[in-house]
Enzyme design. Structure first.
Site, PDB file in Angstrom:
ATOM      1  CE1 TYR A  54      -3.295   2.795   0.218  1.00  0.00           C
ATOM      2  CE2 TYR A  54      -2.655   3.144   2.509  1.00  0.00           C
ATOM      3  CZ  TYR A  54      -3.370   3.534   1.386  1.00  0.00           C
ATOM      4  OH  TYR A  54      -4.138   4.666   1.435  1.00  0.00           O
TER       5      TYR A  54
ATOM      6  CG  ASP B 132      -3.969   1.678  -3.643  1.00  0.00           C
ATOM      7  OD1 ASP B 132      -3.553   2.274  -4.654  1.00  0.00           O
ATOM      8  OD2 ASP B 132      -4.696   2.210  -2.791  1.00  0.00           O
TER       9      ASP B 132
ATOM     10  CG  HIS C   8      -9.124   0.720  -4.421  1.00  0.00           C
ATOM     11  ND1 HIS C   8      -7.970   1.045  -5.095  1.00  0.00           N
ATOM     12  CD2 HIS C   8      -9.246   1.638  -3.428  1.00  0.00           C
ATOM     13  CE1 HIS C   8      -7.419   2.116  -4.550  1.00  0.00           C
ATOM     14  NE2 HIS C   8      -8.176   2.492  -3.523  1.00  0.00           N
TER      15      HIS C   8
END
EC number: 3.1.11.2
Length: 306
Positions: free
Chosen positions: A135, A194, A296
């Protein structure tokens, strides 16, 4: 066939209310990597991850970040950047945090992010593969692009932008080490997660007006360029969809962005070349039974390792 999914769930409890548990039960993934789990270990909902083994680095920032990897078999190895990790088998209810395997010396500049719950990697027990969940910080705009009348947040003089670029610089060195370490152990390497970065014009629906937006800045795109090479790491989804707009993986909750498919492709699978060549199918699950699991969407790739 090995099916690997990556999804920023934007809070495990919210995702479960939206059908995440049903999605994992139905989708048939062998590995699921998660970002923004955003839950203290003691507060993880019971049976949140079904029949999967869980490796989870919650980080030290309450209500923020947190990365996990779900696997069918107990992983052969687990590494964070030095933070403790929760290892839990299906059906277990304990909340034990274990020291992970030694990650070795971290790349210069990375230690300041080590306990933020941003990176976790596992060695699969049933395939010669290391899978990582990342992340990456969202970042912000450089000071010269900040206009108070065009920003939802107060100008910060470029602080968030500088922090993200510092992270990218340090992580590039660490990513190279992780890939080489996997190769030395006879394993392929897959970075998922991500990245809060869109690489090319095909990755942003409104790319013209977003060229000065965080996540699509020239400096960020240049960093992405530098990570990709036919001999090191390959963008798996783009390899399978070379001329497709998207497939987008994130849409704002505001306005009609989702209905118009005005999204961004910021969730990725970056694989070593041999693994990338084995990918036969890549899909983005925009919703599950008509419901969005998060802002997402899961990125699901089938790898034919046979």
């Amino acid at each position: 066939m090995l099916r690997v999914a990556s999804v920023n769930i934007n809070g495990i409890r919210a995702a479960l209310r939206r059908g995440f548990g049903d999605w994992t039960a139905q989708r048939g993934c062998d590995v699921v990597t998660l970002q923004e789990v955003r839950c203290r270990v003691d507060d993880l909902p019971e049976d949140a991850f079904g029949g999967y083994h869980l490796a989870y680095d919650p980080g030290s920032l309450a209500g923020r970040n947190g990365v996990a990897v779900l696997t069918r078999e107990r992983p052969a190895g687990v590494r964070t950047w030095g933070a403790d990790v929760l290892l839990r088998a299906p059906g277990e209810g304990h909340t034990r945090l274990d020291a992970p395997d030694d990650p070795g010396t971290l790349a210069r500049g990375l230690s300041r992010y080590a306990r933020e719950g941003r990176y976790l990697e596992v060695d699969l027990a049933d395939a010669p593969l290391t899978v990582a969940s990342l992340y990456l910080p969202k970042g912000g705009l450089p000071a010269e692009l900040q206009r108070p009348d065009r920003m939802r947040e107060a100008p910060d003089g470029g602080r968030k932008y500088a922090r993200k670029m510092h992270f990218l610089d340090a992580f590039a060195r660490q990513l190279s080490r992780a890939r080489r370490t996997a190769r030395a152990r006879g394993r392929e390497f897959l970075l998922t997660g991500d990245l809060n970065l869109a690489h090319t014009r095909l990755d942003v629906a409104a790319w013209r007006r977003n060229q000065q937006s965080e996540g699509f800045l020239p400096q960020e795109r240049a960093w992405f360029d530098a990570q990709l090479c036919p001999r090191t790491l390959v963008d798996v989804v783009r390899r399978l969809h070379p001329d497709t707009e998207g497939p987008y993986t994130w849409w704002s909750w505001l306005g009609q962005a989702y209905a118009r498919d005005a999204g961004w492709r910021i969730d990725h699978h970056l694989a070593t070349p041999r693994l990338a060549r084995s990918a036969v199918r890549a899909e983005v699950d925009r919703d599950h039974r008509g419901v969005r699991l998060s802002d997402h969407a899961p990125v699901v790739v089938d790898y034919d390792l046979g």
